[in-house]
Design a protein around this motif. Structure first.
Motif, PDB file in Angstrom:
ATOM      1  N   VAL A 274      48.393   3.805 -45.716  1.00  0.00           N
ATOM      2  CA  VAL A 274      49.609   3.547 -44.951  1.00  0.00           C
ATOM      3  C   VAL A 274      50.643   4.601 -45.340  1.00  0.00           C
ATOM      4  O   VAL A 274      50.836   4.852 -46.528  1.00  0.00           O
ATOM      5  CB  VAL A 274      50.153   2.133 -45.248  1.00  0.00           C
ATOM      6  N   ALA A 275      51.282   5.206 -44.357  1.00  0.00           N
ATOM      7  CA  ALA A 275      52.309   6.215 -44.636  1.00  0.00           C
ATOM      8  C   ALA A 275      53.623   5.809 -43.977  1.00  0.00           C
ATOM      9  O   ALA A 275      53.654   5.496 -42.787  1.00  0.00           O
ATOM     10  CB  ALA A 275      51.870   7.581 -44.133  1.00  0.00           C
TER      11      ALA A 275
ATOM     12  N   VAL B  37      52.530   5.340 -53.458  1.00  0.00           N
ATOM     13  CA  VAL B  37      52.410   6.747 -53.826  1.00  0.00           C
ATOM     14  C   VAL B  37      53.640   7.460 -53.282  1.00  0.00           C
ATOM     15  O   VAL B  37      53.857   7.492 -52.067  1.00  0.00           O
ATOM     16  CB  VAL B  37      51.125   7.389 -53.245  1.00  0.00           C
ATOM     17  N   ASN B  38      54.438   8.009 -54.177  1.00  0.00           N
ATOM     18  CA  ASN B  38      55.626   8.751 -53.791  1.00  0.00           C
ATOM     19  C   ASN B  38      55.226  10.032 -53.058  1.00  0.00           C
ATOM     20  O   ASN B  38      54.343  10.755 -53.499  1.00  0.00           O
ATOM     21  CB  ASN B  38      56.429   9.101 -55.051  1.00  0.00           C
ATOM     22  N   THR B  39      55.902  10.314 -51.942  1.00  0.00           N
ATOM     23  CA  THR B  39      55.685  11.595 -51.260  1.00  0.00           C
ATOM     24  C   THR B  39      57.003  12.353 -51.109  1.00  0.00           C
ATOM     25  O   THR B  39      57.127  13.228 -50.257  1.00  0.00           O
ATOM     26  CB  THR B  39      55.021  11.418 -49.876  1.00  0.00           C
ATOM     27  N   ASP B  40      57.969  12.026 -51.945  1.00  0.00           N
ATOM     28  CA  ASP B  40      59.245  12.753 -51.960  1.00  0.00           C
ATOM     29  C   ASP B  40      59.121  13.892 -52.958  1.00  0.00           C
ATOM     30  O   ASP B  40      58.844  13.665 -54.136  1.00  0.00           O
ATOM     31  CB  ASP B  40      60.378  11.805 -52.354  1.00  0.00           C
ATOM     32  N   ALA B  41      59.349  15.093 -52.506  1.00  0.00           N
ATOM     33  CA  ALA B  41      59.149  16.282 -53.342  1.00  0.00           C
ATOM     34  C   ALA B  41      59.999  16.292 -54.596  1.00  0.00           C
ATOM     35  O   ALA B  41      59.587  16.849 -55.621  1.00  0.00           O
ATOM     36  CB  ALA B  41      59.445  17.529 -52.505  1.00  0.00           C
ATOM     37  N   MET B  42      61.167  15.681 -54.587  1.00  0.00           N
ATOM     38  CA  MET B  42      62.059  15.729 -55.746  1.00  0.00           C
ATOM     39  C   MET B  42      61.858  14.567 -56.719  1.00  0.00           C
ATOM     40  O   MET B  42      62.203  14.666 -57.889  1.00  0.00           O
ATOM     41  CB  MET B  42      63.523  15.751 -55.292  1.00  0.00           C
ATOM     42  N   GLN B  43      61.307  13.445 -56.245  1.00  0.00           N
ATOM     43  CA  GLN B  43      61.153  12.292 -57.125  1.00  0.00           C
ATOM     44  C   GLN B  43      60.047  12.470 -58.162  1.00  0.00           C
ATOM     45  O   GLN B  43      59.936  11.685 -59.097  1.00  0.00           O
ATOM     46  CB  GLN B  43      60.921  11.015 -56.312  1.00  0.00           C
TER      47      GLN B  43
ATOM     48  N   VAL C 237      55.055   6.763 -49.379  1.00  0.00           N
ATOM     49  CA  VAL C 237      56.442   6.607 -48.933  1.00  0.00           C
ATOM     50  C   VAL C 237      57.287   7.764 -49.422  1.00  0.00           C
ATOM     51  O   VAL C 237      57.196   8.172 -50.573  1.00  0.00           O
ATOM     52  CB  VAL C 237      57.045   5.247 -49.372  1.00  0.00           C
ATOM     53  N   GLY C 238      58.059   8.318 -48.487  1.00  0.00           N
ATOM     54  CA  GLY C 238      58.958   9.408 -48.841  1.00  0.00           C
ATOM     55  C   GLY C 238      59.524  10.060 -47.607  1.00  0.00           C
ATOM     56  O   GLY C 238      59.042   9.856 -46.496  1.00  0.00           O
TER      57      GLY C 238
END
Length: 170
Positions: free
Chosen positions: A11-12, A37-43, A103-104
């Motif tokens: 799930v995205a 699963v984090n998909t935020d580049a800065m987190q 998620v991100g």
């Protein structure tokens, strides 16, 4: 990974800042038996909590979160690196029979994980030469607005700018 594990969906959730992605991801992970699963580049960077709206551990409802606070701001993390880390996390989550919930706000990172994106390697010499080149505004005697900088970061280099800003004020 077993055939049944590979059949589990991924799930995205992507969208702009403050659109409710975090709350939705937590609800979905609870309902589906998933892990986030984090998909935020800065987190992925430790210490970048406020500027990235990183969810504090106490508010994660006991749901495992992956790719948060895994790197120092001084470490380089490319989208290709992130892709490998996320795909490994997804494989591990599915291997446990759980559903990965990505998620991100970074569509590039999410697409790199889900789609067939292949990244060529980098040439360290070429990169060093290009990064050493001053930008046109840095060639002028007085550019203003960047106290303490010997040269202005290239426009479009948000990672470098964010990391350099954080490192400077730490």
């Amino acid at each position: 990974m077993s055939p049944s594990a590979s059949a589990l969906p991924v799930v995205a959730i992507v969208g702009p800042t403050a659109s409710g992605k975090t709350a939705l991801s937590l609800d979905l992970a609870e309902t589906l038996g998933g892990e986030i699963v984090n998909t935020d580049a800065m987190q992925v960077y430790r210490g970048m909590d406020i500027g990235t709206a990183k969810l504090p551990a106490a508010e994660r409802r006991g749901i495992p979160h992956h790719l948060l606070d895994t790197r120092s701001v001084r470490e380089v993390a490319t989208v290709a690196d992130f892709q490998a880390w996320a795909r490994a996390a997804i494989g591990e989550i599915r291997g446990r029979g759980r559903i990965p919930v990505l998620v991100g706000g970074s569509a590039l990172y999410t697409r790199a994980i889900l789609d067939r994106f292949e990244f060529p390697g980098t040439d360290a010499e070429v990169r060093a030469r290009l990064e050493a080149e001053p930008t046109p505004s840095a060639r002028r005697p007085s550019t203003g607005g960047w106290p303490g900088w010997t040269r202005r970061p290239r426009s479009g280099s948000s990672r470098r700018t964010a990391v350099a800003s954080y490192a400077r004020w730490r």
